[in-house]
Design a protein around this motif. Sequence first.
Motif, short mmCIF file in Angstrom:
data_model
loop_
_atom_site.label_atom_id
_atom_site.label_comp_id
_atom_site.label_asym_id
_atom_site.label_seq_id
_atom_site.Cartn_x
_atom_site.Cartn_y
_atom_site.Cartn_z
N GLU A 1 0.83 -1.21 0.00
CA GLU A 1 0.00 0.00 0.00
C GLU A 1 0.86 1.26 0.00
O GLU A 1 0.55 2.25 -0.68
CB GLU A 1 -0.93 -0.02 1.21
CG GLU A 1 -2.00 -1.10 1.13
CD GLU A 1 -2.79 -1.24 2.42
OE1 GLU A 1 -2.47 -0.50 3.39
OE2 GLU A 1 -3.70 -2.07 2.48
N TYR A 2 1.94 1.24 0.76
CA TYR A 2 2.85 2.39 0.78
C TYR A 2 3.46 2.62 -0.59
O TYR A 2 3.57 3.76 -1.06
CB TYR A 2 3.95 2.14 1.82
CG TYR A 2 4.98 3.26 1.89
CD1 TYR A 2 4.77 4.37 2.70
CD2 TYR A 2 6.15 3.21 1.13
CE1 TYR A 2 5.70 5.40 2.77
CE2 TYR A 2 7.08 4.22 1.18
CZ TYR A 2 6.85 5.31 2.01
OH TYR A 2 7.77 6.33 2.05
N LEU A 3 3.87 1.53 -1.25
CA LEU A 3 4.48 1.64 -2.58
C LEU A 3 3.49 2.22 -3.60
O LEU A 3 3.88 3.02 -4.46
CB LEU A 3 4.98 0.29 -3.04
CG LEU A 3 6.25 -0.24 -2.36
CD1 LEU A 3 6.51 -1.69 -2.73
CD2 LEU A 3 7.45 0.62 -2.73
N GLU A 4 2.25 1.83 -3.51
CA GLU A 4 1.25 2.35 -4.44
C GLU A 4 1.08 3.86 -4.29
O GLU A 4 1.02 4.60 -5.28
CB GLU A 4 -0.09 1.64 -4.21
CG GLU A 4 -0.10 0.19 -4.67
CD GLU A 4 -1.42 -0.51 -4.37
OE1 GLU A 4 -2.34 0.18 -3.85
OE2 GLU A 4 -1.53 -1.72 -4.63
N LYS A 5 1.02 4.34 -3.05
CA LYS A 5 0.89 5.78 -2.80
C LYS A 5 2.14 6.53 -3.25
O LYS A 5 2.06 7.60 -3.85
CB LYS A 5 0.62 6.04 -1.32
CG LYS A 5 -0.73 5.55 -0.85
CD LYS A 5 -0.92 5.82 0.65
CE LYS A 5 -2.28 5.32 1.13
NZ LYS A 5 -2.47 5.54 2.58
N LYS A 6 3.31 5.97 -2.95
CA LYS A 6 4.58 6.62 -3.34
C LYS A 6 4.70 6.67 -4.86
O LYS A 6 5.15 7.69 -5.42
CB LYS A 6 5.76 5.86 -2.74
CG LYS A 6 7.13 6.42 -3.07
CD LYS A 6 7.33 7.82 -2.50
CE LYS A 6 7.47 7.80 -1.01
NZ LYS A 6 7.86 9.14 -0.47
N LEU A 7 4.29 5.61 -5.55
CA LEU A 7 4.36 5.58 -7.01
C LEU A 7 3.45 6.65 -7.61
O LEU A 7 3.84 7.34 -8.56
CB LEU A 7 3.96 4.19 -7.51
CG LEU A 7 3.96 3.99 -9.02
CD1 LEU A 7 5.35 4.25 -9.60
CD2 LEU A 7 3.49 2.58 -9.38
N GLU A 8 2.27 6.79 -7.07
CA GLU A 8 1.34 7.81 -7.55
C GLU A 8 1.94 9.21 -7.38
O GLU A 8 1.84 10.05 -8.28
CB GLU A 8 0.02 7.71 -6.79
CG GLU A 8 -1.04 8.70 -7.25
CD GLU A 8 -2.33 8.58 -6.47
OE1 GLU A 8 -3.25 9.37 -6.74
OE2 GLU A 8 -2.41 7.72 -5.56
N SER A 9 2.58 9.46 -6.24
CA SER A 9 3.20 10.75 -5.98
C SER A 9 4.34 11.03 -6.96
O SER A 9 4.47 12.14 -7.50
CB SER A 9 3.73 10.79 -4.55
OG SER A 9 4.46 11.96 -4.31
N ILE A 10 5.19 10.03 -7.22
CA ILE A 10 6.32 10.20 -8.14
C ILE A 10 5.83 10.50 -9.54
O ILE A 10 6.36 11.39 -10.23
CB ILE A 10 7.21 8.94 -8.12
CG1 ILE A 10 7.92 8.79 -6.77
CG2 ILE A 10 8.25 8.99 -9.25
CD1 ILE A 10 8.64 7.47 -6.59
N ARG A 11 4.82 9.79 -9.97
CA ARG A 11 4.29 10.00 -11.33
C ARG A 11 3.71 11.40 -11.48
O ARG A 11 3.82 12.01 -12.56
CB ARG A 11 3.24 8.93 -11.63
CG ARG A 11 3.86 7.56 -11.91
CD ARG A 11 2.82 6.46 -12.06
NE ARG A 11 3.45 5.22 -12.52
CZ ARG A 11 2.82 4.05 -12.63
NH1 ARG A 11 1.53 3.96 -12.28
NH2 ARG A 11 3.46 2.98 -13.06
N LYS A 12 3.11 11.93 -10.45
CA LYS A 12 2.61 13.30 -10.50
C LYS A 12 3.76 14.30 -10.60
O LYS A 12 3.69 15.27 -11.35
CB LYS A 12 1.76 13.60 -9.27
CG LYS A 12 0.39 12.95 -9.28
CD LYS A 12 -0.40 13.31 -8.02
CE LYS A 12 -1.78 12.67 -8.04
NZ LYS A 12 -2.55 13.00 -6.81
#
Length: 755
Positions: A360-371
């Motif tokens: 779950e942490y990785l999913e949120k971090k990935l979304e932030s990086i892509r933004k």
Amino acid sequence: MATHLLPKTSKKETSHPECTGVILLVERDDQPYVNRTKKTFHGTRVRVLDVPITTITELVLAAKKNGFSHVVTTRLDILQKLLPEELRKLAKISNYAGSILPFTVKDFTLEFLVVNPLKQLVTLSYGEFLFETYVSKVTKPQNWRATTKAKVEVLKSPDLREYALQVMEMSDLVAVDIETVKDPVPGITMVGYSCFKFGSSQSFTFVLPIKSMGDVMWMRKFNETKPSKVMQNGKYDSAYFFMYGAPLYNWMWDTANLLHSWYCELPKDLGSVAALFIRNSMYWKDLSKIGTEEDEYLYCGLDTWATGEACMAWLLAAPEWARRNYAMEFTVVPACHMCEMTGIKRDQDRLEQVAQEAEEYLEKKLESIRKMVGIPNFNPSSPKQCTALLRILGEKQATSSAESVMQAVMFKHPLNERILEAILDYRGVRKLATTYLTTGDKAKEFRGRILYSLSPHATDSGRLASKEHHFWCGLQIQNMEKEGATRYTLVADDGFEIWEADYSQAEDRGVAHKSGDPSLLDIFESGKDSHSYKAAMFFGMDYEDIWDIVENKVKRGDLRQLGKRINHGANYNMGAEVLVQTMGPKKIRAAQAMLGLPAHWELKGVATFLLLAYEKAFPTVKKEYYQSIKLEVRKTSRLIGDTGWTRYCFGDPNASKPMLNAYVAHVTQSLNAMILNRAFKAVFRELGFHPDFKLLAQIHDSILFQIRLGRTDLAERVKQLMTFGVPVTDCKGVTRNMVIPVDLERKGLTWKGDK
């Protein structure tokens, strides 16, 4: 037996051919380093060639015509031409370095010696040593010990097995090696035994196939024979012998430990060990990858023969200090073996929970990086995409997205820091999840336990290193993150609880006693919290500003932690850029703000300021202490520790900062490693077989163990066994008794602590 897979040799045994000249056959890339070989070839006629060679036969005939008896080559194409077709695709210079491959044409034998690329004369601290050692095989063959002939017999009949048993019982030394398979379950496929009689020119090598319970019974008989045994990294073999109920009696020698005790910087795989100690060695391990079952028997037999020959060569040639090293190191192996076969129980429900949280942490971090990067499908784990991003962020020549490259690009702009810090964080958590938190088909448990290996010969300092277990499962136990949740999944056995006994600030105390710096020594004699004391010195503050002397607890944890990081880096002569990589840009910027340093300073400037704070506080460390290390290595090529452990040094700390850093780190790391190993052995001997005690592992400066509930006396006994004084002499010749305090901590039902 398919001996056709070996290189062509003359039909009858001959003495080593006299060296009448050497052809040095090199790659074009070797040319800048050819002049560095002149000292090695002094007195030998040498012709250097980097031209294409059509056939080996053509080269052999030309060498004969011009009076050359040997070829020394760095070229892969030449190596491939010397090998049977089946082995050519697998061939690597790094594997065959030090190997002699004879080639005969019309009764003329030309010996080909394979060596590493000449660039390694410069890039490796031990490159020149290995080159000189290997070349002496052809220029000074008389200096090499004569070996027995390798002859392998496969034990397929009862009569042969009885004969082999008699030979073993009459031998002085038996080398042992196993071959294993991973699937469907880990197991032994064959065992090799090479039998040697001291002073004899003959040896006997036997290979026992393991295909039935009857074969296992014979393995047990052979393993129970009385002569001393030698293995190569024998903890691997011992783990499997343990599985089969066939412990190896009188295992006294291990070639990996033997080599580490003499030349700790050198590679320690069996191929490298054989090349170093056996003149007529040849890399044979590719046989097991391409041949028949008969070829695998040959390969196994050659393994044991080389192990035994290397052991005998070491016993004849090793200096007294290397023998002392071996006695110190090999006696740690039984304790390591016990820990490896004990492991730690894992709670599967907790593992599933922690793995899900990480996902779950990785999913949120990935979304932030892509933004941040503005690319919807950006993949932080893709080297190609990250390298392209680095070019966009200003590193136009970027060809890699390695962490060191990203750290360098962070220096260029605050925006770079934010984006790349997030990517590195993502990578770190993802690596954690894929390494320590795998479930299902990728699970790392063995029957519900996490197993691991502990190696005394994997570090230059002698400190134990860890990796996954020999059964193709488990984890690296020492580098498991301390603050994360992974340790929460490792739990005590029923009726037990986990404890850890940790040497308090062991390396800092080692630096203080080895340098003799009065300010450092005063800190440990004051009874005050050392990290708070140092932070106060670094930042020009009072001790009471960082440590609450009334409540006896830390007041400014941020400053204390910063001082701790500076101290750790500066202890070992770390440069500013490395400190930035170690601490991370975010923590460097936090330190900058915390100390009120100018906002326009770059990361490297902040790191330089922090390191200078240490140098001002403890000038003896950076000057007299470092100088004494340089002088000792220059005079003796060795570093002799206060525990007796001695390291041979190939590098020049006067000419190379990386080598100086390595030797500076070695002095105190080895001191504390040997102290911990001594304690580890004491705990093993007294408590290792106690029914209320389980020895688990050595973790950096601590011993991890379990005790039965209510047996706190055993935990206190561990602390007592770890507490003793060691006379330590500083760089000015003053000897003090160093006693490292032990912090005893009850972890409880999980390694992380009770939850």
